[in-house]
Design an enzyme around this catalytic site. Sequence first.
Site, PDB file in Angstrom:
ATOM      1  N   ASP A  16      43.782 -18.484   3.797  1.00  0.00           N
ATOM      2  CA  ASP A  16      43.655 -17.068   4.182  1.00  0.00           C
ATOM      3  C   ASP A  16      44.893 -16.534   4.888  1.00  0.00           C
ATOM      4  O   ASP A  16      45.403 -15.466   4.559  1.00  0.00           O
ATOM      5  CB  ASP A  16      42.460 -16.897   5.139  1.00  0.00           C
ATOM      6  CG  ASP A  16      41.150 -17.080   4.423  1.00  0.00           C
ATOM      7  OD1 ASP A  16      41.149 -17.047   3.172  1.00  0.00           O
ATOM      8  OD2 ASP A  16      40.124 -17.266   5.107  1.00  0.00           O
ATOM      9  N   SER A  38      51.044 -26.788  -0.750  1.00  0.00           N
ATOM     10  CA  SER A  38      49.799 -27.047  -0.046  1.00  0.00           C
ATOM     11  C   SER A  38      49.201 -28.333  -0.591  1.00  0.00           C
ATOM     12  O   SER A  38      49.680 -28.892  -1.582  1.00  0.00           O
ATOM     13  CB  SER A  38      48.830 -25.878  -0.208  1.00  0.00           C
ATOM     14  OG  SER A  38      47.736 -26.061   0.668  1.00  0.00           O
ATOM     15  N   LYS A  97      49.221 -20.433  15.208  1.00  0.00           N
ATOM     16  CA  LYS A  97      48.580 -20.847  16.446  1.00  0.00           C
ATOM     17  C   LYS A  97      47.349 -21.683  16.144  1.00  0.00           C
ATOM     18  O   LYS A  97      46.724 -21.462  15.115  1.00  0.00           O
ATOM     19  CB  LYS A  97      48.204 -19.641  17.320  1.00  0.00           C
ATOM     20  CG  LYS A  97      47.584 -18.424  16.619  1.00  0.00           C
ATOM     21  CD  LYS A  97      46.306 -18.493  15.865  1.00  0.00           C
ATOM     22  CE  LYS A  97      45.023 -18.900  16.429  1.00  0.00           C
ATOM     23  NZ  LYS A  97      43.862 -18.713  15.513  1.00  0.00           N
TER      24      LYS A  97
HETATM   25  N1  LIG Z   1      47.452 -15.449  13.422  1.00  0.00           N
HETATM   26  C1  LIG Z   1      46.255 -15.120  12.982  1.00  0.00           C
HETATM   27  O1  LIG Z   1      45.838 -13.973  13.006  1.00  0.00           O
HETATM   28  C2  LIG Z   1      45.405 -16.203  12.386  1.00  0.00           C
HETATM   29  C3  LIG Z   1      44.186 -15.875  11.773  1.00  0.00           C
HETATM   30  C4  LIG Z   1      43.460 -16.892  11.169  1.00  0.00           C
HETATM   31  C5  LIG Z   1      43.924 -18.186  11.191  1.00  0.00           C
HETATM   32  N2  LIG Z   1      45.094 -18.481  11.832  1.00  0.00           N
HETATM   33  C6  LIG Z   1      45.599 -19.875  11.868  1.00  0.00           C
HETATM   34  O2  LIG Z   1      46.060 -20.215  10.576  1.00  0.00           O
HETATM   35  C7  LIG Z   1      45.786 -21.575  10.288  1.00  0.00           C
HETATM   36  C8  LIG Z   1      45.133 -21.645   8.923  1.00  0.00           C
HETATM   37  O3  LIG Z   1      43.935 -20.904   8.946  1.00  0.00           O
HETATM   38  P1  LIG Z   1      43.304 -20.300   7.614  1.00  0.00           P
HETATM   39  O4  LIG Z   1      42.240 -19.375   8.057  1.00  0.00           O
HETATM   40  O5  LIG Z   1      44.354 -19.814   6.699  1.00  0.00           O
HETATM   41  O6  LIG Z   1      42.629 -21.623   7.010  1.00  0.00           O
HETATM   42  P2  LIG Z   1      42.258 -21.902   5.475  1.00  0.00           P
HETATM   43  O7  LIG Z   1      41.925 -20.623   4.791  1.00  0.00           O
HETATM   44  O8  LIG Z   1      41.278 -23.020   5.480  1.00  0.00           O
HETATM   45  O9  LIG Z   1      43.637 -22.399   4.844  1.00  0.00           O
HETATM   46  C9  LIG Z   1      44.264 -23.585   5.254  1.00  0.00           C
HETATM   47  C10 LIG Z   1      45.224 -24.005   4.150  1.00  0.00           C
HETATM   48  O10 LIG Z   1      45.967 -25.123   4.604  1.00  0.00           O
HETATM   49  C11 LIG Z   1      45.805 -26.194   3.664  1.00  0.00           C
HETATM   50  N3  LIG Z   1      45.773 -27.429   4.423  1.00  0.00           N
HETATM   51  C12 LIG Z   1      44.886 -27.756   5.389  1.00  0.00           C
HETATM   52  N4  LIG Z   1      45.195 -28.952   5.905  1.00  0.00           N
HETATM   53  C13 LIG Z   1      46.293 -29.383   5.236  1.00  0.00           C
HETATM   54  C14 LIG Z   1      47.101 -30.528   5.289  1.00  0.00           C
HETATM   55  N5  LIG Z   1      46.837 -31.514   6.160  1.00  0.00           N
HETATM   56  N6  LIG Z   1      48.142 -30.614   4.456  1.00  0.00           N
HETATM   57  C15 LIG Z   1      48.423 -29.647   3.575  1.00  0.00           C
HETATM   58  N7  LIG Z   1      47.705 -28.521   3.446  1.00  0.00           N
HETATM   59  C16 LIG Z   1      46.655 -28.407   4.274  1.00  0.00           C
HETATM   60  C17 LIG Z   1      44.489 -25.938   2.973  1.00  0.00           C
HETATM   61  O11 LIG Z   1      44.530 -26.615   1.755  1.00  0.00           O
HETATM   62  P3  LIG Z   1      43.205 -26.933   0.923  1.00  0.00           P
HETATM   63  O12 LIG Z   1      42.932 -25.660   0.184  1.00  0.00           O
HETATM   64  O13 LIG Z   1      43.601 -28.044   0.060  1.00  0.00           O
HETATM   65  O14 LIG Z   1      42.123 -27.289   1.911  1.00  0.00           O
HETATM   66  C18 LIG Z   1      44.538 -24.421   2.856  1.00  0.00           C
HETATM   67  O15 LIG Z   1      45.351 -24.025   1.792  1.00  0.00           O
HETATM   68  C19 LIG Z   1      44.926 -22.092  11.430  1.00  0.00           C
HETATM   69  O16 LIG Z   1      45.681 -22.943  12.246  1.00  0.00           O
HETATM   70  C20 LIG Z   1      44.503 -20.856  12.206  1.00  0.00           C
HETATM   71  O17 LIG Z   1      44.477 -21.051  13.611  1.00  0.00           O
HETATM   72  C21 LIG Z   1      45.841 -17.516  12.393  1.00  0.00           C
END
Ligand SMILES: NC(=O)c1ccc[n+]([C@@H]2O[C@H](COP(=O)([O-])OP(=O)(O)OC[C@H]3O[C@@H](n4cnc5c(N)ncnc54)[C@H](OP(=O)(O)O)[C@@H]3O)[C@@H](O)[C@H]2O)c1
Length: 325
Positions: A16, A38, A97
């Site tokens: 996301d 990824s 973060k």
């Molecule tokens: N700044 C903001 O406003 C904000 C908002 C939301 C989230 N965040 C931060 O953004 C980060 C991601 O959140 P998200 O909501 O985007 O999560 P998400 O939708 O679950 O996406 C995470 C992505 O990272 C990949 N991934 C996870 N673990 C991995 C690993 N060990 N090695 C390689 N790829 C990996 C996942 O791959 P797969 O598809 O294979 O699982 C997926 O593509 C979090 O740390 C969160 O705190 C920030």
Amino acid sequence: MSTEKTIRWGVVGAGDIARRFGHGLAHAPDTQMAAVWSRRASTADVLAQQFGAQSCASLDELLSSDIDAVYIATLHDSHADYAIAGLAAGKPVLCEKPATVNAAQLERVLAVARDRQRLFMEAMKPPFYPLYRKLREHLADDPIGDIGFVRAGCSRADVPADHPTFSFEHMCGALLSIGIYEAFLAVDWLGAPLDVQTIGRLGSTGVDTFASLNCRHERGIAQLFCGLDLHGRGDALLAAPRGHVTIHENWWNPARATIRYVDGRVVELDHPFEGGGLNYETAHFCNLLRSGALESPVMTHAKSLQMITMMDAARAALGLKFAGE
Ligand SMILES: NC(=O)c1ccc[n+]([C@@H]2O[C@H](COP(=O)([O-])OP(=O)(O)OC[C@H]3O[C@@H](n4cnc5c(N)ncnc54)[C@H](OP(=O)(O)O)[C@@H]3O)[C@@H](O)[C@H]2O)c1
């Protein structure tokens, strides 16, 4: 026509936030998503195709491709490893973060950044929003005195049970996913934390689902909460001797604030944000990169360390330890 160098981004993770970062690039001048890697090739392919980037088969391929900076958008448990890999490969790193899950990890990341002389910044978005910057300017011109109390919170009851935020394995939970924002606000206005007292609870997956923090800082007191099982209100209060500020919900995407002076005056600030909001921190990071800076003067390494130290203390109080801790 702009003469700035286009910053070519390599994105690690394709969920996301990576997609939101991609949309934000359209609002951050002279930037481009150049490469994506990824864990699953299928998700990386889709993101890369959407933004006209190269989909890489491995992290090494991404780090050796023609990129100027790395954005880490994976889940919490892998931020430190990928930040270190990026910096060690000589790439500046903007990391979602929480930058790491604990202070010890962050010290290791910062040591590599120092050693390799590369820019590193935690992607903490609020201070770069137009409203937040305008608020700081306004308080400098028409002060309310030193802010001595910060009250802020965010608690959501609509996160699906299978969302990674509830995952113990990925080292999530309310404190590291949400509380880190509140820690930022406290540290930004009150300085380093001196004492953190926490009451909270863990949920069925083992991560924290609600926490309430009372913190003493160098310049005042903070009352913070974060949660995943109650529907809380997301505004923030900054109190000072000659007035107070309300940053209206959702304060972490700040667009509106009210300043009430003891003398009766009321000032409303209204500054909508564009591009989803991540674009402001991205533009800031790109400008730092172009100027050769190694650290943001706004989102400093010291602030990141202070924030994660607060989260370490809060988790310790709840008895929440992750693998390797
Ligand atoms: N700044 C903001 O406003 C904000 C908002 C939301 C989230 N965040 C931060 O953004 C980060 C991601 O959140 P998200 O909501 O985007 O999560 P998400 O939708 O679950 O996406 C995470 C992505 O990272 C990949 N991934 C996870 N673990 C991995 C690993 N060990 N090695 C390689 N790829 C990996 C996942 O791959 P797969 O598809 O294979 O699982 C997926 O593509 C979090 O740390 C969160 O705190 C920030």
